[in-house]
Design an enzyme around this catalytic site. Structure first.
Site, short mmCIF file in Angstrom:
data_model
loop_
_atom_site.label_atom_id
_atom_site.label_comp_id
_atom_site.label_asym_id
_atom_site.label_seq_id
_atom_site.Cartn_x
_atom_site.Cartn_y
_atom_site.Cartn_z
N SER A 77 53.59 -23.05 55.61
CA SER A 77 53.01 -24.23 56.28
C SER A 77 51.81 -23.80 57.13
O SER A 77 51.94 -22.94 58.00
CB SER A 77 54.03 -24.90 57.19
OG SER A 77 55.10 -25.36 56.41
N ARG B 254 58.85 -24.41 66.31
CA ARG B 254 58.02 -23.27 65.87
C ARG B 254 57.35 -22.53 67.02
O ARG B 254 56.25 -22.00 66.88
CB ARG B 254 56.95 -23.71 64.85
CG ARG B 254 57.51 -24.35 63.60
CD ARG B 254 58.32 -23.39 62.75
NE ARG B 254 59.02 -24.13 61.71
CZ ARG B 254 60.29 -24.56 61.86
NH1 ARG B 254 61.00 -24.27 62.92
NH2 ARG B 254 60.86 -25.24 60.88
N GLU C 77 50.12 -23.71 62.51
CA GLU C 77 51.37 -22.96 62.59
C GLU C 77 51.08 -21.48 62.30
O GLU C 77 51.60 -20.59 62.96
CB GLU C 77 52.40 -23.49 61.58
CG GLU C 77 53.71 -22.68 61.63
CD GLU C 77 54.83 -23.26 60.80
OE1 GLU C 77 54.98 -24.50 60.74
OE2 GLU C 77 55.57 -22.46 60.20
C1 LIG Z 1 56.39 -19.17 50.82
C2 LIG Z 1 56.63 -19.30 52.31
C3 LIG Z 1 57.64 -20.15 52.76
C4 LIG Z 1 57.89 -20.30 54.14
N1 LIG Z 1 58.89 -21.12 54.55
C5 LIG Z 1 59.15 -21.25 55.87
C6 LIG Z 1 60.20 -22.11 56.33
O1 LIG Z 1 60.92 -22.73 55.56
N2 LIG Z 1 60.40 -22.21 57.66
C7 LIG Z 1 59.64 -21.52 58.56
O2 LIG Z 1 59.89 -21.66 59.78
N3 LIG Z 1 58.64 -20.71 58.15
C8 LIG Z 1 58.38 -20.55 56.84
N4 LIG Z 1 57.37 -19.73 56.42
C9 LIG Z 1 56.55 -19.02 57.43
C10 LIG Z 1 57.06 -17.60 57.77
O3 LIG Z 1 57.77 -17.05 56.69
C11 LIG Z 1 57.94 -17.59 59.03
O4 LIG Z 1 57.23 -18.02 60.16
C12 LIG Z 1 58.49 -16.17 59.30
O5 LIG Z 1 59.55 -16.23 60.21
C13 LIG Z 1 57.41 -15.21 59.83
O6 LIG Z 1 57.96 -13.91 59.83
P1 LIG Z 1 57.04 -12.62 59.53
O7 LIG Z 1 57.89 -11.42 59.74
O8 LIG Z 1 56.38 -12.73 58.22
O9 LIG Z 1 55.99 -12.74 60.72
P2 LIG Z 1 54.43 -12.43 60.68
O10 LIG Z 1 53.74 -13.40 59.80
O11 LIG Z 1 54.19 -10.99 60.41
O12 LIG Z 1 54.05 -12.74 62.21
C14 LIG Z 1 54.21 -14.04 62.72
C15 LIG Z 1 54.21 -13.97 64.26
O13 LIG Z 1 55.36 -13.25 64.70
C16 LIG Z 1 54.97 -12.17 65.54
N5 LIG Z 1 55.92 -11.07 65.33
C17 LIG Z 1 56.37 -10.55 64.16
N6 LIG Z 1 57.27 -9.56 64.39
C18 LIG Z 1 57.36 -9.44 65.74
C19 LIG Z 1 58.10 -8.58 66.62
N7 LIG Z 1 58.95 -7.64 66.17
N8 LIG Z 1 57.94 -8.73 67.96
C20 LIG Z 1 57.09 -9.66 68.46
N9 LIG Z 1 56.37 -10.51 67.68
C21 LIG Z 1 56.50 -10.39 66.34
C22 LIG Z 1 53.54 -11.83 65.09
O14 LIG Z 1 52.84 -11.15 66.14
C23 LIG Z 1 53.00 -13.22 64.83
O15 LIG Z 1 52.62 -13.84 66.03
C24 LIG Z 1 57.10 -19.58 55.06
C25 LIG Z 1 56.09 -18.71 54.60
C26 LIG Z 1 55.87 -18.57 53.24
C27 LIG Z 1 54.79 -17.62 52.77
#
Ligand SMILES: Cc1cc2nc3c(=O)[nH]c(=O)nc-3n(C[C@H](O)[C@H](O)[C@H](O)COP(=O)(O)OP(=O)(O)OC[C@H]3O[C@@H](n4cnc5c(N)ncnc54)[C@H](O)[C@@H]3O)c2cc1C
Length: 302
Positions: free
Chosen positions: A224, A175, A297
């Site tokens: 998480s 992660r 996380e």
């Molecule tokens: C119901 C649910 C289930 C989930 N299951 C999983 C799972 O199975 N496995 C898992 O690993 N995670 C899981 N997650 C967590 C999450 O979905 C992941 O970490 C996902 O990849 C985050 O993507 P996001 O676009 O929503 O990022 P955000 O939440 O918007 O941002 C997360 C981080 O990424 C950075 N970021 C986003 N876009 C960019 C960009 N273009 N350039 C630079 N930095 C950027 C942000 O600055 C921040 O630091 C889950 C979340 C939920 C709500």
């Protein structure tokens, strides 16, 4: 950063600039105050224009789908950047290689790969984030992670300089990815393996089903809350929480999911301060009872 100058820029830039924009509807927790500036660039040109003018004068946070963040209740005194439509394209480069904009959702990416008979992206079908968020978090499930299929990342630094970095030069961990925070991922190249789309579909359905059985759905959560402390114990973090914290604990509307102890939930109108109190309480209890220091996380935006 003078707001008057930003308001003027908003009239000419290719994208949306909003002042004092509520962030509540831009994150899965449905929590948070406002952003002093919220910028949605439509193109790389407008992103570079904004960065060159303002990056050295105020803080910036890059938002993907907001599925892994917890915003503060107070106004974010800087710019939240959320990439817009020109960052949402997927292109097939050859029969196993794909380039995708980082605003593409992981779900859409997994569907695209399936439709083109490319395996390796199935795990993305159960992660609600964007490609950009997935890269930053090295997201994954069922023993697959972003790092397994990444070939290179195209990014821009806050000075407006665009670079391409081969994945083999980047250190990934559980992660996390070792790249500075002041870069914005623009697109990424991935390589999978040829496979029949029906088989891929079956794997995706199995993964989605397994996840639905183990984790809550249709609730306000950021997934998480803590990382599994893999270097300290084989026990999963939900097991540590379950055996250290009374499950009915709440701070305002911030509660722990009954289905998965590492999923914290906004029952209705939780404040960020409620969620942070719950986080600190759980952290303290697990440390007292198990001697393990949990690491967040989810990303705090303050
Ligand atoms: C119901 C649910 C289930 C989930 N299951 C999983 C799972 O199975 N496995 C898992 O690993 N995670 C899981 N997650 C967590 C999450 O979905 C992941 O970490 C996902 O990849 C985050 O993507 P996001 O676009 O929503 O990022 P955000 O939440 O918007 O941002 C997360 C981080 O990424 C950075 N970021 C986003 N876009 C960019 C960009 N273009 N350039 C630079 N930095 C950027 C942000 O600055 C921040 O630091 C889950 C979340 C939920 C709500």
């Amino acid at each position: 950063m003078k707001i008057e100058d930003i308001k003027k820029l908003a009239l000419s830039i290719d994208g949306d600039i909003l002042i004092d924009q509520s962030v509540k509807n831009f994150n899965w927790f449905n929590i948070g105050g406002k952003a002093k500036v919220f910028f949605k660039p439509n193109s790389l040109k407008s992103l570079i224009e904004y960065l060159k003018l303002y990056a050295s004068r105020g803080k910036i946070f890059i938002l993907g789908n907001g599925s892994n963040v917890l915003f503060d209740d107070a106004t974010y005194q800087g710019t939240i950047i959320k990439l817009g439509k020109n960052f949402s394209k997927i292109t097939l480069l050859d029969k196993e290689t794909v380039i995708a904009g980082t605003a593409v959702s992981q779900k859409k990416m997994s569907e695209f790969a399936k439709d083109n008979n490319i395996s390796g992206f199935e795990f993305m079908s159960c992660i609600p984030g964007s490609i950009g968020g997935g890269i930053r978090m090295n997201s994954g499930c069922f023993k697959n992670e972003f790092k397994d299929i990444l070939v290179s990342i195209q990014l821009i630094d806050f000075k407006g300089v665009v670079k391409s970095i081969p994945a083999k030069k980047i250190k990934f961990d559980y992660r996390s990815i070792e790249l500075p925070n002041d870069v914005i991922f623009l697109s990424a190249t991935f390589k999978g393996k040829e496979k029949n789309s029906l088989e891929i579909k079956k794997t995706m359905n199995d993964m989605i089903r397994k996840k639905e059985l183990a984790q809550p759905t249709k609730i306000k959560t950021s997934g998480s809350t803590f990382k599994n402390p893999i270097k300290q114990t084989k026990q999963k973090v939900w097991e540590l929480i379950k055996s250290s914290v009374p499950k009915e604990i709440n701070y305002g509307d911030a509660i722990i999911s009954e289905k998965h102890a590492n999923f914290f939930v906004n029952k209705k109108d939780a404040k960020s301060s409620d969620m942070k109190s719950l986080i600190n309480f759980v952290k303290k209890k697990v440390e007292e009872k198990k001697g393990i220091k949990l690491e967040l996380e989810i990303v705090l935006v303050e």
